[in-house]
Design a protein around this motif. Structure first.
Motif, PDB file in Angstrom:
ATOM      1  N   PHE A   1       0.866  -1.190   0.000  1.00 15.59           N
ATOM      2  CA  PHE A   1       0.000   0.000   0.000  1.00 15.59           C
ATOM      3  C   PHE A   1       0.901   1.238   0.000  1.00 15.59           C
ATOM      4  CE2 PHE A   1      -2.958   3.125   1.862  1.00 15.59           C
ATOM      5  CZ  PHE A   1      -4.082   2.892   1.078  1.00 15.59           C
ATOM      6  N   PRO A   2       1.549   1.532  -1.139  1.00 19.70           N
ATOM      7  CA  PRO A   2       2.559   2.610  -1.193  1.00 19.70           C
ATOM      8  C   PRO A   2       1.949   4.010  -1.344  1.00 19.70           C
ATOM      9  CG  PRO A   2       2.383   1.576  -3.329  1.00 19.70           C
ATOM     10  CD  PRO A   2       1.429   0.833  -2.427  1.00 19.70           C
ATOM     11  N   TYR A   3       1.155   4.400  -0.369  1.00 22.85           N
ATOM     12  CA  TYR A   3       0.501   5.710  -0.421  1.00 22.85           C
ATOM     13  C   TYR A   3       0.717   6.442   0.908  1.00 22.85           C
ATOM     14  CZ  TYR A   3      -1.716   3.162  -4.221  1.00 22.85           C
ATOM     15  OH  TYR A   3      -1.930   2.398  -5.340  1.00 22.85           O
ATOM     16  N   PRO A   4       1.935   6.914   1.142  1.00 20.71           N
ATOM     17  CA  PRO A   4       2.278   7.527   2.430  1.00 20.71           C
ATOM     18  C   PRO A   4       1.496   8.804   2.726  1.00 20.71           C
ATOM     19  CG  PRO A   4       4.047   7.844   0.840  1.00 20.71           C
ATOM     20  CD  PRO A   4       3.102   6.865   0.236  1.00 20.71           C
ATOM     21  N   MET A   5       1.181   9.590   1.689  1.00 17.56           N
ATOM     22  CA  MET A   5       0.447  10.825   1.935  1.00 17.56           C
ATOM     23  C   MET A   5      -0.980  10.547   2.410  1.00 17.56           C
ATOM     24  SD  MET A   5       1.684  13.287  -1.189  1.00 17.56           S
ATOM     25  CE  MET A   5       3.432  13.500  -1.517  1.00 17.56           C
ATOM     26  N   PHE A   6      -1.589   9.524   1.824  1.00 15.09           N
ATOM     27  CA  PHE A   6      -2.933   9.141   2.260  1.00 15.09           C
ATOM     28  C   PHE A   6      -2.916   8.691   3.718  1.00 15.09           C
ATOM     29  CE2 PHE A   6      -6.004   5.755   3.105  1.00 15.09           C
ATOM     30  CZ  PHE A   6      -7.196   6.404   2.818  1.00 15.09           C
ATOM     31  N   LEU A   7      -1.924   7.861   4.064  1.00 12.52           N
ATOM     32  CA  LEU A   7      -1.839   7.346   5.432  1.00 12.52           C
ATOM     33  C   LEU A   7      -1.613   8.463   6.447  1.00 12.52           C
ATOM     34  CD1 LEU A   7       0.224   4.027   5.131  1.00 12.52           C
ATOM     35  CD2 LEU A   7      -2.181   4.281   5.756  1.00 12.52           C
ATOM     36  N   THR A   8      -0.703   9.372   6.134  1.00 11.72           N
ATOM     37  CA  THR A   8      -0.422  10.454   7.088  1.00 11.72           C
ATOM     38  C   THR A   8      -1.592  11.445   7.173  1.00 11.72           C
ATOM     39  OG1 THR A   8       0.862  11.508   5.317  1.00 11.72           O
ATOM     40  CG2 THR A   8       2.096  10.358   7.024  1.00 11.72           C
ATOM     41  N   THR A   9      -2.307  11.643   6.061  1.00 12.81           N
ATOM     42  CA  THR A   9      -3.518  12.469   6.112  1.00 12.81           C
ATOM     43  C   THR A   9      -4.555  11.819   7.013  1.00 12.81           C
ATOM     44  OG1 THR A   9      -3.140  13.282   3.861  1.00 12.81           O
ATOM     45  CG2 THR A   9      -5.364  13.525   4.744  1.00 12.81           C
ATOM     46  N   TRP A  10      -4.681  10.507   6.897  1.00 17.03           N
ATOM     47  CA  TRP A  10      -5.621   9.762   7.743  1.00 17.03           C
ATOM     48  C   TRP A  10      -5.226   9.878   9.217  1.00 17.03           C
ATOM     49  CZ3 TRP A  10      -9.776   7.798   9.529  1.00 17.03           C
ATOM     50  CH2 TRP A  10      -9.782   6.725  10.419  1.00 17.03           C
ATOM     51  N   HIS A  11      -3.941   9.752   9.511  1.00 14.22           N
ATOM     52  CA  HIS A  11      -3.464   9.864  10.892  1.00 14.22           C
ATOM     53  C   HIS A  11      -3.813  11.228  11.493  1.00 14.22           C
ATOM     54  CE1 HIS A  11      -0.099   6.706  10.012  1.00 14.22           C
ATOM     55  NE2 HIS A  11      -1.279   6.166  10.156  1.00 14.22           N
ATOM     56  N   MET A  12      -3.542  12.284  10.733  1.00 18.40           N
ATOM     57  CA  MET A  12      -3.791  13.635  11.231  1.00 18.40           C
ATOM     58  C   MET A  12      -5.288  13.956  11.305  1.00 18.40           C
ATOM     59  SD  MET A  12      -0.959  15.063  12.135  1.00 18.40           S
ATOM     60  CE  MET A  12      -0.566  13.426  12.779  1.00 18.40           C
ATOM     61  N   THR A  13      -6.066  13.402  10.370  1.00 22.40           N
ATOM     62  CA  THR A  13      -7.521  13.604  10.411  1.00 22.40           C
ATOM     63  C   THR A  13      -8.116  12.936  11.645  1.00 22.40           C
ATOM     64  OG1 THR A  13      -7.626  13.680   7.988  1.00 22.40           O
ATOM     65  CG2 THR A  13      -9.692  13.264   9.162  1.00 22.40           C
ATOM     66  N   LEU A  14      -7.669  11.716  11.928  1.00 24.57           N
ATOM     67  CA  LEU A  14      -8.152  11.013  13.116  1.00 24.57           C
ATOM     68  C   LEU A  14      -7.736  11.744  14.385  1.00 24.57           C
ATOM     69  CD1 LEU A  14      -9.633   8.522  14.204  1.00 24.57           C
ATOM     70  CD2 LEU A  14      -7.436   7.315  14.243  1.00 24.57           C
ATOM     71  N   ALA A  15      -6.494  12.247  14.414  1.00 22.36           N
ATOM     72  CA  ALA A  15      -6.025  13.009  15.572  1.00 22.36           C
ATOM     73  C   ALA A  15      -6.860  14.272  15.759  1.00 22.36           C
ATOM     74  CB  ALA A  15      -4.554  13.371  15.408  1.00 22.36           C
ATOM     75  N   THR A  16      -7.241  14.918  14.649  1.00 22.74           N
ATOM     76  CA  THR A  16      -8.086  16.117  14.715  1.00 22.74           C
ATOM     77  C   THR A  16      -9.447  15.789  15.314  1.00 22.74           C
ATOM     78  OG1 THR A  16      -7.011  17.076  12.771  1.00 22.74           O
ATOM     79  CG2 THR A  16      -9.184  17.933  13.347  1.00 22.74           C
ATOM     80  N   VAL A  17     -10.069  14.720  14.819  1.00 25.77           N
ATOM     81  CA  VAL A  17     -11.396  14.321  15.303  1.00 25.77           C
ATOM     82  C   VAL A  17     -11.347  13.957  16.785  1.00 25.77           C
ATOM     83  CG1 VAL A  17     -13.227  12.584  15.098  1.00 25.77           C
ATOM     84  CG2 VAL A  17     -12.191  13.557  13.034  1.00 25.77           C
ATOM     85  N   LEU A  18     -10.356  13.172  17.180  1.00 22.81           N
ATOM     86  CA  LEU A  18     -10.266  12.718  18.573  1.00 22.81           C
ATOM     87  C   LEU A  18     -10.006  13.877  19.534  1.00 22.81           C
ATOM     88  CD1 LEU A  18      -8.251   9.379  18.146  1.00 22.81           C
ATOM     89  CD2 LEU A  18     -10.677   9.645  18.668  1.00 22.81           C
ATOM     90  N   THR A  19      -9.107  14.796  19.165  1.00 17.79           N
ATOM     91  CA  THR A  19      -8.827  15.923  20.063  1.00 17.79           C
ATOM     92  C   THR A  19     -10.012  16.888  20.124  1.00 17.79           C
ATOM     93  OG1 THR A  19      -7.657  17.020  18.222  1.00 17.79           O
ATOM     94  CG2 THR A  19      -6.314  15.851  19.856  1.00 17.79           C
ATOM     95  N   GLN A  20     -10.755  17.033  19.021  1.00 19.16           N
ATOM     96  CA  GLN A  20     -11.956  17.871  19.034  1.00 19.16           C
ATOM     97  C   GLN A  20     -13.007  17.284  19.979  1.00 19.16           C
ATOM     98  OE1 GLN A  20     -12.767  20.775  17.509  1.00 19.16           O
ATOM     99  NE2 GLN A  20     -10.852  21.055  16.384  1.00 19.16           N
TER     100      GLN A  20
END
Length: 300
Positions: A8-27
């Motif tokens: 699954f060579p899509y590092p930008m997608f994975l890091t976007t997902w990580h930061m989106t989840l972090a945004t939702v959880l901290t909100q």
């Protein structure tokens, strides 16, 4: 693991997902708990976001993208060996930022670390200049981010989760924009939307969120330099796992080079605790013990 072993060579997608989840959880946490006092007290205004939060988020985004791209071209073991250079970069940027005071002896220790990292690169069987460049840029961006985060938390006195509350949305925006341009048309949505893969993504994101909180928490209670030195054991374990679990090839020269780099890292750690003791030890080693018999040292 997902980038290489799961094809699954899509590092930008994975890091976007990580930061989106972090945004939702901290909100959610900001609205339902009292674990983000910095947000509740409104310590961050628009000026602080533009001048302090934005640079940290930009460096974080660049670091995540470059570092994750490196895993496509380089082995896990070699990447961890290259990361031994991170404390050197942090020390340089901390010195520039006025957070650390340097000395000639510290410079010598840094040179030892650099020699060790250079040996691991020479001994790499599957060296890739593209991967090496990605990792080098990632280390520079990560080092800058750690120093800026250290300055940010000392000036604004933000707690770890509040820092992530402000940084994560900007990171998701930066990396998500790059993902739309470079990766969106290549993403296998039929695979991503399966129940099994969605579960893997959720676990992966939760681990990344926990790691981000732990990193910010450690910086808040120590310093950026301590964080990088504390990662030495983790890097050793990752090298071992890469060799024994994933079968990554490691040459004798790489073992020696990594050993030299770790020796330098530990010398630096001890130097921060007791500079006089390390200075005496290195002087003794450099002079083959002759300094111990100097008459000036035995005036009694």
């Amino acid at each position: 693991f997902m980038l290489d072993n799961m094809d699954f060579p899509y590092p930008m997608f994975l890091t976007t997902w990580h930061m989106t989840l972090a945004t939702v959880l901290t909100q959610i946490m900001a609205r339902t708990t009292k674990m983000l006092p910095g947000v509740a007290e409104k310590k961050v205004d628009n000026k602080a976001i533009q001048t302090q939060i934005l640079p940290v988020a930009a460096c974080f985004a660049v670091s995540l993208v470059f570092s994750n791209n490196a895993y496509i071209y380089l082995s896990v073991s070699y990447i961890q060996m290259l990361k031994a250079f991170t404390p050197v970069a942090v020390l340089i940027f901390s010195f520039i930022g006025g957070l650390e005071k340097s000395s000639c002896l510290e410079l010598y220790i840094v040179i030892v670390i650099c020699i060790g990292v250079a040996m691991t690169s020479v001994g790499e069987l599957y060296f890739s200049w593209v991967g090496f460049t990605f990792q080098a840029l990632g280390i520079m961006a990560e080092s800058t981010r750690l120093v800026l985060t250290n300055i940010l938390m000392k000036q604004l006195k933000l707690d770890p989760l509040s820092s992530l509350y402000y940084i994560a949305p900007l990171c998701a925006l930066f990396i998500g924009t790059a993902c739309l341009y470079f990766e969106y048309h290549l993403l296998p949505f039929d695979r991503i939307l399966t129940q099994e893969f969605a579960g893997i993504l959720l676990i992966n994101g939760a681990i990344a969120f926990t790691l981000n909180v732990a990193v910010v928490l450690l910086i808040a209670n120590t310093s950026a330099l301590v964080l990088t030195l504390a990662g030495v054991i983790k890097d050793i374990l990752l090298v071992a796992l890469s060799v024994f679990v994933f079968g990554s090839p490691v040459t004798l020269l790489q073992y020696i080079g990594y050993g030299v780099a770790l020796l330098g890292l530990n010398l630096h750690k001890e130097f921060k605790k007791n500079p006089d003791r390390i200075a005496t030890l290195l002087t003794y080693m450099a002079t083959c013990g002759t300094s111990a018999s100097n008459p000036n040292n035995n005036s009694n």
